[in-house]
Design a protein around this motif. Structure first.
Motif, PDB file in Angstrom:
ATOM      1  N   ALA A 166       0.865  -1.180   0.000  1.00 43.94           N
ATOM      2  CA  ALA A 166       0.000   0.000   0.000  1.00 43.94           C
ATOM      3  C   ALA A 166       0.895   1.221   0.000  1.00 43.94           C
ATOM      4  O   ALA A 166       1.656   1.436   0.957  1.00 43.94           O
ATOM      5  CB  ALA A 166      -0.935   0.004   1.206  1.00 43.94           C
ATOM      6  N   THR A 167       0.852   1.979  -1.063  1.00 41.86           N
ATOM      7  CA  THR A 167       1.704   3.162  -1.209  1.00 41.86           C
ATOM      8  C   THR A 167       0.827   4.383  -1.454  1.00 41.86           C
ATOM      9  O   THR A 167      -0.260   4.280  -2.034  1.00 41.86           O
ATOM     10  CB  THR A 167       2.683   2.999  -2.375  1.00 41.86           C
ATOM     11  N   CYS A 168       1.300   5.529  -1.014  1.00 40.77           N
ATOM     12  CA  CYS A 168       0.582   6.778  -1.218  1.00 40.77           C
ATOM     13  C   CYS A 168       1.593   7.910  -1.241  1.00 40.77           C
ATOM     14  O   CYS A 168       2.749   7.756  -0.834  1.00 40.77           O
ATOM     15  CB  CYS A 168      -0.466   7.002  -0.133  1.00 40.77           C
ATOM     16  N   ARG A 169       1.150   9.056  -1.723  1.00 40.60           N
ATOM     17  CA  ARG A 169       2.038  10.213  -1.818  1.00 40.60           C
ATOM     18  C   ARG A 169       2.110  10.962  -0.502  1.00 40.60           C
ATOM     19  O   ARG A 169       3.179  11.479  -0.132  1.00 40.60           O
ATOM     20  CB  ARG A 169       1.563  11.138  -2.925  1.00 40.60           C
ATOM     21  N   LYS A 170       1.005  11.026   0.219  1.00 43.42           N
ATOM     22  CA  LYS A 170       0.972  11.770   1.475  1.00 43.42           C
ATOM     23  C   LYS A 170       0.793  10.804   2.636  1.00 43.42           C
ATOM     24  O   LYS A 170       1.540   9.841   2.757  1.00 43.42           O
ATOM     25  CB  LYS A 170      -0.126  12.822   1.423  1.00 43.42           C
ATOM     26  N   GLU A 171      -0.200  11.046   3.472  1.00 41.89           N
ATOM     27  CA  GLU A 171      -0.351  10.242   4.674  1.00 41.89           C
ATOM     28  C   GLU A 171      -1.094   8.945   4.383  1.00 41.89           C
ATOM     29  O   GLU A 171      -1.954   8.887   3.518  1.00 41.89           O
ATOM     30  CB  GLU A 171      -1.109  11.016   5.763  1.00 41.89           C
ATOM     31  N   HIS A 184      -3.388   6.454   6.566  1.00 43.08           N
ATOM     32  CA  HIS A 184      -4.096   6.401   7.842  1.00 43.08           C
ATOM     33  C   HIS A 184      -4.659   5.002   8.059  1.00 43.08           C
ATOM     34  O   HIS A 184      -5.344   4.451   7.198  1.00 43.08           O
ATOM     35  CB  HIS A 184      -5.248   7.427   7.859  1.00 43.08           C
ATOM     36  N   LEU A 185      -4.379   4.447   9.236  1.00 39.15           N
ATOM     37  CA  LEU A 185      -4.989   3.209   9.706  1.00 39.15           C
ATOM     38  C   LEU A 185      -5.788   3.562  10.945  1.00 39.15           C
ATOM     39  O   LEU A 185      -5.218   3.908  11.978  1.00 39.15           O
ATOM     40  CB  LEU A 185      -3.940   2.139  10.023  1.00 39.15           C
ATOM     41  N   GLN A 186      -7.110   3.485  10.857  1.00 37.59           N
ATOM     42  CA  GLN A 186      -7.969   3.966  11.931  1.00 37.59           C
ATOM     43  C   GLN A 186      -8.993   2.910  12.293  1.00 37.59           C
ATOM     44  O   GLN A 186      -9.592   2.282  11.413  1.00 37.59           O
ATOM     45  CB  GLN A 186      -8.677   5.262  11.504  1.00 37.59           C
ATOM     46  N   SER A 187      -9.183   2.714  13.558  1.00 43.36           N
ATOM     47  CA  SER A 187     -10.199   1.822  14.085  1.00 43.36           C
ATOM     48  C   SER A 187     -10.957   2.581  15.161  1.00 43.36           C
ATOM     49  O   SER A 187     -10.367   2.984  16.176  1.00 43.36           O
ATOM     50  CB  SER A 187      -9.573   0.545  14.657  1.00 43.36           C
ATOM     51  N   THR A 188     -12.242   2.786  14.960  1.00 38.85           N
ATOM     52  CA  THR A 188     -13.013   3.617  15.890  1.00 38.85           C
ATOM     53  C   THR A 188     -13.279   2.915  17.209  1.00 38.85           C
ATOM     54  O   THR A 188     -13.281   3.552  18.264  1.00 38.85           O
ATOM     55  CB  THR A 188     -14.342   4.027  15.240  1.00 38.85           C
ATOM     56  N   GLU A 189     -13.533   1.625  17.175  1.00 37.47           N
ATOM     57  CA  GLU A 189     -13.869   0.910  18.401  1.00 37.47           C
ATOM     58  C   GLU A 189     -12.904  -0.223  18.719  1.00 37.47           C
ATOM     59  O   GLU A 189     -12.766  -0.592  19.882  1.00 37.47           O
ATOM     60  CB  GLU A 189     -15.295   0.339  18.301  1.00 37.47           C
ATOM     61  N   GLY A 190     -12.236  -0.792  17.740  1.00 39.29           N
ATOM     62  CA  GLY A 190     -11.356  -1.938  17.982  1.00 39.29           C
ATOM     63  C   GLY A 190      -9.904  -1.527  18.068  1.00 39.29           C
ATOM     64  O   GLY A 190      -9.550  -0.442  18.536  1.00 39.29           O
TER      65      GLY A 190
END
Length: 299
Positions: free
Chosen positions: A221-226, A228-234
């Motif tokens: 998984a590549t990107c130019r900027k940020e 984000h790996l986000q989990s709201t509850e877990g």
């Protein structure tokens, strides 16, 4: 001689005979007779000409007991062989070719097939033109030859593809203007699967989870900027034999003595800034994150 014969003979002899009796000819004579013969001769010539024309038409059109030319009248209907041209509309119930030859419909402009109801209203139309094939109906279906399984169907609400595999061979792939709902997306064997949005974002959503796996290869998984790996509850769980974080910033001590020993440093301590930024600090007897925390001021 009998009595009756004698009486009749004596009565005929006693009848008075008219002297100077005028005789009239019986029949048609003169110009009337010639006109009659002329009309009879004309009628005879006309009959001969009509008979000759009828025989010629029967010969040219190839009339037989079974039909006319390539047109044969059978018990099942009309059988037409060879190339035929229809200048006016053709109304039939069924058209089929012979078992050993195809059925070809040809036109200089287009071929249009219309279906009407009992009131004469148009219910379906199929037009084969020079630039496109158009079908106008409430529902369009394509079925398999065996079993009658629906391979493709389209109506005003949805389009259904019932084939076991949908294959897109275009160089630009498949372009969808709106959302796509599918339980499985798979590439061909020994081929890569690529999902791309050239100018906008790519979103994959599922209420019960999204799973991406590479059974025999890498997942990148590549990107130019940020990223984000986000989990709201877990929680975010990383499970691997080796976890590497490359290109982390390197913290340094403020003292000059410690800088000389950094060249020989092989073990580092992973430190975290208050904003969550990770950085490395040279490992010591105790924790050295406090001594190299100046990197947190730059973030």
């Amino acid at each position: 001689m009998t009595r009756e014969q004698y009486i009749l003979a004596t009565q005929q002899n006693n009848l008075p005979r008219a002297e100077n009796a005028q005789l009239y000819p019986v029949g048609i004579y003169g110009w009337r007779k010639r006109c009659l013969y002329f009309f009879v001769l004309l009628l005879l010539v006309t009959m001969i000409v009509n008979l000759a024309m009828t025989i010629w038409i029967l010969k040219v059109m190839n009339f037989t007991v079974d039909g006319m030319g390539n047109l044969r009248v059978t018990k099942k209907g009309i059988r037409l062989e060879g190339i035929s041209e229809f200048l006016l509309p053709l109304y039939v119930k069924e058209i089929h070719s012979r078992k050993d030859s195809p059925l070809v419909l040809q036109s200089d402009r287009n071929v249009t097939l219309n279906a009407r109801n009992h009131m004469g209203q148009l219910t379906g139309q199929l037009t084969v033109g020079a630039n496109a094939v158009e079908a106008q109906c409430k529902r369009f279906e394509v079925r398999a030859s065996e079993g009658g399984r629906v391979l493709f169907s389209a109506d005003e609400e949805e389009i259904t593809i019932g084939a076991e595999k949908l294959k897109v061979t275009g160089t630009e792939g498949a372009v969808f203007g709106h959302s796509v709902e599918t339980p499985h997306i798979r590439a061909e064997p020994s081929q890569d699967l690529r999902l791309e949005s050239p100018t906008r974002s790519l979103i994959m959503e599922a209420p019960r989870g999204v799973q991406v796996s590479a059974a025999a290869g890498d997942f990148k998984a590549t990107c130019r900027k940020e990223l984000h790996l986000q989990s709201t509850e877990g929680e975010i769980f990383l499970n691997a034999d080796t976890i590497r974080l490359g290109n982390l910033p390197m913290g340094s001590f403020s003292s000059s003595s410690s800088s000389s020993s950094n060249s020989r440093q092989t073990v580092y301590e992973l430190c975290v800034c208050p904003n969550g930024k990770l950085y490395l600090s040279p490992a010591g007897v105790g924790s050295t994150c406090q001594y190299s925390s100046n990197i947190c001021l730059w973030s």
